[in-house]
Design an enzyme around this catalytic site. Structure first.
Site, PDB file in Angstrom:
ATOM      1  N   CYS A   2       1.251  -1.431  -0.253  1.00 56.04           N
ATOM      2  CA  CYS A   2      -0.094  -0.241  -0.134  1.00 56.04           C
ATOM      3  C   CYS A   2       0.797   1.205   0.085  1.00 56.04           C
ATOM      4  O   CYS A   2       1.572   1.709   0.727  1.00 56.04           O
ATOM      5  CB  CYS A   2      -0.930   0.017   1.206  1.00 56.04           C
ATOM      6  SG  CYS A   2      -1.958  -1.226   1.366  1.00 56.04           S
ATOM      7  N   ARG A  27       5.387   0.420  -5.946  1.00 52.05           N
ATOM      8  CA  ARG A  27       5.088  -1.085  -4.899  1.00 52.05           C
ATOM      9  C   ARG A  27       4.743  -2.324  -4.730  1.00 52.05           C
ATOM     10  O   ARG A  27       4.530  -3.033  -3.961  1.00 52.05           O
ATOM     11  CB  ARG A  27       4.768  -0.188  -3.623  1.00 52.05           C
ATOM     12  CG  ARG A  27       5.547   1.459  -2.807  1.00 52.05           C
ATOM     13  CD  ARG A  27       5.359   2.489  -2.049  1.00 52.05           C
ATOM     14  NE  ARG A  27       4.792   2.043  -0.526  1.00 52.05           N
ATOM     15  CZ  ARG A  27       5.641   2.076  -0.242  1.00 52.05           C
ATOM     16  NH1 ARG A  27       6.601   2.737  -0.197  1.00 52.05           N
ATOM     17  NH2 ARG A  27       4.738   1.645   1.183  1.00 52.05           N
ATOM     18  N   TRP A  75      -3.190  -2.642  -1.606  1.00 44.75           N
ATOM     19  CA  TRP A  75      -2.346  -4.566  -1.829  1.00 44.75           C
ATOM     20  C   TRP A  75      -3.061  -4.858  -0.461  1.00 44.75           C
ATOM     21  O   TRP A  75      -3.121  -5.207   0.103  1.00 44.75           O
ATOM     22  CB  TRP A  75      -0.763  -5.335  -1.612  1.00 44.75           C
ATOM     23  CG  TRP A  75      -0.340  -5.243  -1.860  1.00 44.75           C
ATOM     24  CD1 TRP A  75       0.651  -5.715  -3.202  1.00 44.75           C
ATOM     25  CD2 TRP A  75       0.107  -6.980  -1.707  1.00 44.75           C
ATOM     26  NE1 TRP A  75       0.451  -6.708  -3.772  1.00 44.75           N
ATOM     27  CE2 TRP A  75       0.993  -7.453  -2.873  1.00 44.75           C
ATOM     28  CE3 TRP A  75       0.021  -7.693  -0.573  1.00 44.75           C
ATOM     29  CZ2 TRP A  75       1.332  -8.788  -2.039  1.00 44.75           C
ATOM     30  CZ3 TRP A  75       0.100  -8.775  -0.508  1.00 44.75           C
ATOM     31  CH2 TRP A  75       0.873  -8.886  -1.242  1.00 44.75           C
ATOM     32  N   ASN A 101      -2.130   2.547   5.418  1.00 45.64           N
ATOM     33  CA  ASN A 101      -1.128   1.637   5.358  1.00 45.64           C
ATOM     34  C   ASN A 101      -0.762   0.488   6.298  1.00 45.64           C
ATOM     35  O   ASN A 101      -0.158   1.449   7.329  1.00 45.64           O
ATOM     36  CB  ASN A 101       0.045   1.693   4.233  1.00 45.64           C
ATOM     37  CG  ASN A 101       1.410   1.218   4.036  1.00 45.64           C
ATOM     38  OD1 ASN A 101       1.064  -0.029   3.950  1.00 45.64           O
ATOM     39  ND2 ASN A 101       2.315   2.044   3.551  1.00 45.64           N
ATOM     40  N   GLY A 102      -1.084  -0.781   6.406  1.00 47.53           N
ATOM     41  CA  GLY A 102      -0.628  -1.432   7.340  1.00 47.53           C
ATOM     42  C   GLY A 102      -1.114  -1.837   8.023  1.00 47.53           C
ATOM     43  O   GLY A 102      -2.252  -2.741   7.607  1.00 47.53           O
ATOM     44  N   GLU A 481      19.501 -16.675  -5.918  1.00 40.97           N
ATOM     45  CA  GLU A 481      18.991 -15.383  -6.745  1.00 40.97           C
ATOM     46  C   GLU A 481      18.563 -15.135  -8.342  1.00 40.97           C
ATOM     47  O   GLU A 481      17.881 -14.658  -8.497  1.00 40.97           O
ATOM     48  CB  GLU A 481      20.129 -14.316  -6.437  1.00 40.97           C
ATOM     49  CG  GLU A 481      19.964 -13.062  -6.733  1.00 40.97           C
ATOM     50  CD  GLU A 481      19.249 -11.742  -6.843  1.00 40.97           C
ATOM     51  OE1 GLU A 481      17.697 -12.505  -5.803  1.00 40.97           O
ATOM     52  OE2 GLU A 481      18.102 -11.301  -7.628  1.00 40.97           O
ATOM     53  N   LYS A 485      15.358 -14.382  -9.436  1.00 41.13           N
ATOM     54  CA  LYS A 485      15.516 -13.593 -11.108  1.00 41.13           C
ATOM     55  C   LYS A 485      14.234 -13.812 -12.033  1.00 41.13           C
ATOM     56  O   LYS A 485      12.958 -13.589 -12.573  1.00 41.13           O
ATOM     57  CB  LYS A 485      16.145 -12.734 -11.827  1.00 41.13           C
ATOM     58  CG  LYS A 485      17.205 -12.167 -10.612  1.00 41.13           C
ATOM     59  CD  LYS A 485      16.374 -10.507 -10.460  1.00 41.13           C
ATOM     60  CE  LYS A 485      15.976  -9.955  -9.585  1.00 41.13           C
ATOM     61  NZ  LYS A 485      15.896 -10.059  -7.556  1.00 41.13           N
ATOM     62  N   GLU A 488      10.904 -14.888 -11.336  1.00 37.80           N
ATOM     63  CA  GLU A 488       9.363 -13.480 -10.523  1.00 37.80           C
ATOM     64  C   GLU A 488       9.121 -12.204 -11.595  1.00 37.80           C
ATOM     65  O   GLU A 488       8.040 -12.302 -11.358  1.00 37.80           O
ATOM     66  CB  GLU A 488      10.069 -12.874  -8.992  1.00 37.80           C
ATOM     67  CG  GLU A 488      11.481 -11.856  -9.096  1.00 37.80           C
ATOM     68  CD  GLU A 488      12.335 -11.196  -8.419  1.00 37.80           C
ATOM     69  OE1 GLU A 488      10.760 -10.864  -7.071  1.00 37.80           O
ATOM     70  OE2 GLU A 488      13.096 -10.789  -8.067  1.00 37.80           O
ATOM     71  N   HIS A 504      20.878 -36.797  -5.696  1.00 37.71           N
ATOM     72  CA  HIS A 504      19.712 -36.638  -5.060  1.00 37.71           C
ATOM     73  C   HIS A 504      18.093 -36.648  -5.200  1.00 37.71           C
ATOM     74  O   HIS A 504      16.847 -36.329  -4.056  1.00 37.71           O
ATOM     75  CB  HIS A 504      19.909 -36.352  -3.231  1.00 37.71           C
ATOM     76  CG  HIS A 504      20.820 -36.518  -3.093  1.00 37.71           C
ATOM     77  ND1 HIS A 504      21.307 -38.234  -2.383  1.00 37.71           N
ATOM     78  CD2 HIS A 504      22.416 -35.962  -3.325  1.00 37.71           C
ATOM     79  CE1 HIS A 504      22.951 -38.305  -2.312  1.00 37.71           C
ATOM     80  NE2 HIS A 504      23.422 -36.979  -2.567  1.00 37.71           N
ATOM     81  N   LYS A 603       6.566  -4.398  -4.054  1.00 33.34           N
ATOM     82  CA  LYS A 603       8.375  -3.989  -3.889  1.00 33.34           C
ATOM     83  C   LYS A 603       8.702  -3.773  -2.538  1.00 33.34           C
ATOM     84  O   LYS A 603       9.701  -4.409  -2.324  1.00 33.34           O
ATOM     85  CB  LYS A 603       8.187  -2.841  -4.489  1.00 33.34           C
ATOM     86  CG  LYS A 603      10.025  -2.725  -3.851  1.00 33.34           C
ATOM     87  CD  LYS A 603      10.913  -2.376  -5.079  1.00 33.34           C
ATOM     88  CE  LYS A 603      12.070  -2.036  -5.320  1.00 33.34           C
ATOM     89  NZ  LYS A 603      12.855  -3.104  -5.863  1.00 33.34           N
TER      90      LYS A 603
HETATM   91  C1  G6P Z   1      10.412  -8.372  -2.101  1.00 28.02           C
HETATM   92  C2  G6P Z   1      10.771  -7.495  -3.278  1.00 28.02           C
HETATM   93  C3  G6P Z   1      12.598  -8.009  -3.211  1.00 28.02           C
HETATM   94  C4  G6P Z   1      12.888  -8.099  -2.010  1.00 28.02           C
HETATM   95  C5  G6P Z   1      12.440  -8.144  -0.743  1.00 28.02           C
HETATM   96  C6  G6P Z   1      13.339  -7.309   0.575  1.00 28.02           C
HETATM   97  O1  G6P Z   1       9.965  -9.446  -1.811  1.00 28.02           O
HETATM   98  O2  G6P Z   1       9.759  -8.088  -4.756  1.00 28.02           O
HETATM   99  O3  G6P Z   1      12.985  -8.078  -4.301  1.00 28.02           O
HETATM  100  O4  G6P Z   1      14.606  -8.429  -2.338  1.00 28.02           O
HETATM  101  O5  G6P Z   1      11.308  -8.083  -0.650  1.00 28.02           O
HETATM  102  O6  G6P Z   1      12.648  -6.633   0.455  1.00 28.02           O
HETATM  103  P1  G6P Z   1      13.836  -5.852   1.307  1.00 28.02           P
HETATM  104  O7  G6P Z   1      13.103  -4.454   1.443  1.00 28.02           O
HETATM  105  O8  G6P Z   1      13.510  -5.922   2.679  1.00 28.02           O
HETATM  106  O9  G6P Z   1      15.322  -6.011   0.360  1.00 28.02           O
END
Ligand code: G6P
Length: 608
Positions: A2, A27, A75, A101-102, A481, A485, A488, A504, A603
């Site tokens: 949000c 976000r 959200w 927000n929250g 990682e 990527k 996502e 395994h 985000k």
């Molecule tokens: C979300 C974002 C990721 C990020 C993660 C942790 O999942 O999409 O890109 O790595 O949160 O967020 P932060 O702001 O704590 O790095």
């Protein structure tokens, strides 16, 4: 997640609010709305789906005149993403409007109490209790009603409130959810983050938990829960407006990938002065470092994977055990922690709910805390004993790229700094590693220069419904990682596997044409992974290998090879990830995905 915006000034609020909401789109959200106040009362528009629909509905804000207003991107948590559940929420008498927000944890009991007093709920949200509480407590004093309502709330909330009786005033409240005040000339603002403010003002104040702000076009006053006035420091945002815009790139993600040499340079160079390293204002004494017996790195998502990749540098250089633990696990794990534990907290946004909770738990147990954060003034930055900013600039694409590499860069700096301070390195070795670290932005640039090769490889290796990433040790950390990527942004199932574990289980899934990305950059053990390449190829896999420049032997094993510029193995991960970010980007682009705003993702994950 949000996002909220608020404006009061001498021009129509609606277009400014819509513009601010667009800046917060990154976000993640699934509905949006605005409310505007004028002498005739409060008008409201809200929609499920994209802000473009809200713009259509309000004729780009033109059909909602009024100089004071609030806006929200939601959200969904409590209640589906429908028009009715979207914010702002209105009081029954239409006098108040609220964005939030929250999460209000005690909303069920408040809802029962308010319903029994005759307040009618229109939505399923936790937020709606707030606006009815304000109405209940209102006896002609806007500020007092908001303060009384806030005193009944448990949980996290950043609030923006409008009152029809005061058409040139806004009240903002912060408790465990970010809120920033923007100071203009004859106009004032609030927003969840500075990206919504920079096109209007660079002068901001960061509200702290438990603080309230009253905004009018003339000024902002901040007060605490007793009503006592609080003096706030004005901070200046030094990001340029362009930094929060695409600047000619098709997507924010590509722009941010390409920005990495500069971002890592900004992370490293201010801290590496001649042959010395300084941790801003966070230097440790040798005694303090020597008292540390264990390091725990905690984070979520890519930040967690940055921790996995950075762990080795700290372990090797500082000769300390390092555990990397997901924040969502750590918060409930009852870990063995005391004052000899250093907790390193990684977070781009500084607002991730699980990370904050894990940090709070570990602090209670006595851990020392070092936060590595990008967003200045964020909750994690404030909570930590020490904070090192990554200085990556605004990161807008949901999938992090420069956030990850700059976090890694800070971990490398810390490892080298701590080892030097504890006198664990010879001068020669220290200088050699310092030089290698200085070359990191250049090596990242060389890796980026391979971009023209990537679209073709992406097409070839993302044609299947799934792709495996394999590697050992540091290569495995990067594989985690890289696979994240890919899934996502392209929605292709991608799984990272420690290459030695293939037998395994995963090898049962290897059939004719299965794409496998084999990371062979760890020169000590690349041959072991090369054996795994042979195993998967025998079963029909198509293999794209990553190998250090000069390792021609890999060519014989794999179908395709990407050669990675060489750097000291300690810092390899930050270079090796680059072509894999590009591979995911081009795979998603070829599939026509919404790269900057992948479905269902946010985000900044500000709820558990
Ligand atoms: C979300 C974002 C990721 C990020 C993660 C942790 O999942 O999409 O890109 O790595 O949160 O967020 P932060 O702001 O704590 O790095």
């Amino acid at each position: 997640m949000c996002g909220i915006v608020g404006f009061t000034g001498k021009q129509d609020a609606a277009p400014i609010l819509l513009n601010g909401l667009k800046k917060l789109e990154y976000r993640g959200y699934d509905s949006a709305g605005i409310a505007v106040c004028n002498a005739g009362g409060i008008s409201l528009a809200k929609v499920s789906g994209r802000i473009a629909r809200l713009c259509e509905k309000t004729d780009d804000g033109k059909n909602m005149p009024g100089f004071t207003g609030i806006g929200h991107t939601r959200w969904a948590t409590h209640g589906a993403p429908t028009d009715i559940n979207a914010h702002p929420h209105m009081s029954c008498d239409g006098r108040f409007s609220v964005v939030h927000n929250g999460i209000i944890e005690n909303y069920m009991e408040l809802r029962q109490e308010l319903s029994s007093k005759g307040y009618i709920f229109a939505s399923e949200t936790d937020t709606e209790v707030i606006v009815h509480l304000i109405e209940m407590y209102y006896k002609g004093d806007f500020r007092e009603a908001v303060m009384k309502a806030a005193s009944r709330l448990e949980g996290s909330y950043a609030l923006g409130v409008l009152c029809a009786d005061c058409p040139d005033r806004l009240i903002a409240v912060r408790e465990a959810s970010p809120l920033i005040l923007g100071i203009g000339i004859g106009e004032n603002f609030f927003a969840s983050d500075v990206t919504a403010l920079v096109s209007h003002t660079r002068n901001v104040m960061y509200l702290d938990d438990g603080e309230f702000a009253e905004l009018s076009p003339k000024g902002i006053s901040v007060f605490d829960c007793t009503g006592a006035s609080v003096h706030k420091k004005i901070s200046h945002i030094n990001w340029s407006i362009e930094a929060a815009e695409k600047g000619g790139f098709e997507h924010f993600m590509l722009k941010e990938i390409m920005e990495q040499p500069r971002a890592v340079e900004s992370t490293i160079s201010p801290r590496l002065q001649q042959n010395d390293i300084h941790l801003d204002d966070s230097d440790f004494s040798p005694e303090e470092l020597k008292s540390i017996q264990r390091i725990i790195i905690t984070a979520c998502g890519s930040a967690y994977y940055a921790g996995c990749a950075g762990k080795t540098a700290i372990e090797k250089l500082c000769r300390l055990p390092v555990d990397v633990i997901l924040a969502s696990e750590l918060r409930y794990a009852e870990p063995q922690i005391d004052e000899h534990t250093l907790l390193i907290v990684l977070s781009q946004s500084g607002e991730t709910a699980d990370t904050i909770a894990a940090m709070t738990e570990c602090k209670k147990l006595g851990a020392k805390t070092l936060a590595i954060v990008n967003v200045v003034g964020s909750t994690i930055a404030k909570l930590a004993d020490r904070t090192l900013y990554t200085w990556a600039g605004p990161e807008i694409a949901v999938a992090t790229t420069k956030g990850y590499t700059t976090q890694l860069a800070v971990l490398y700096i810390f490892a080298l700094y701590a080892a030097k301070t504890m006198k664990l390195l010879s001068r020669e070795e220290y200088l050699r590693l310092l030089d290698a670290l200085r070359s990191l932005p250049k090596k990242i640039q060389q890796a980026l220069d391979m971009n023209p090769l990537l679209p073709k490889l992406a097409e070839k290796y993302s044609s299947n419904h799934s792709v495996f990433y394999i590697g050992r040790n540091s290569d495995y950390a990067v594989a985690l990682e890289a696979a994240l990527k890919m899934k996502e942004i392209s929605y292709i199932h991608a799984e990272a596997y420690a290459a030695g574990e293939l037998k395994h289980g995963t090898i049962a899934l290897i059939d004719e044409g299965q794409p496998v990305i084999a990371l062979c950059c760890n020169n000590k053990i690349w041959e072991k992974t090369a054996n795994n390449i042979v195993e998967v190829k025998t079963r029909g896999a198509q293999v794209l290998a990553l190998a250090s420049k000069g390792n021609r032997a890999v060519l014989a094993q794999a179908d395709d090879v990407i050669f990675i510029p060489q750097i000291d193995p300690m810092f390899q991960a930050a270079v090796e990830i680059i072509p894999l970010q590009l591979l995911a980007y081009h795979a998603a682009k070829a599939k026509g995905c919404d790269i900057d705003k992948p479905k269902n993702l946010a985000k900044s994950v500000t709820v558990e």
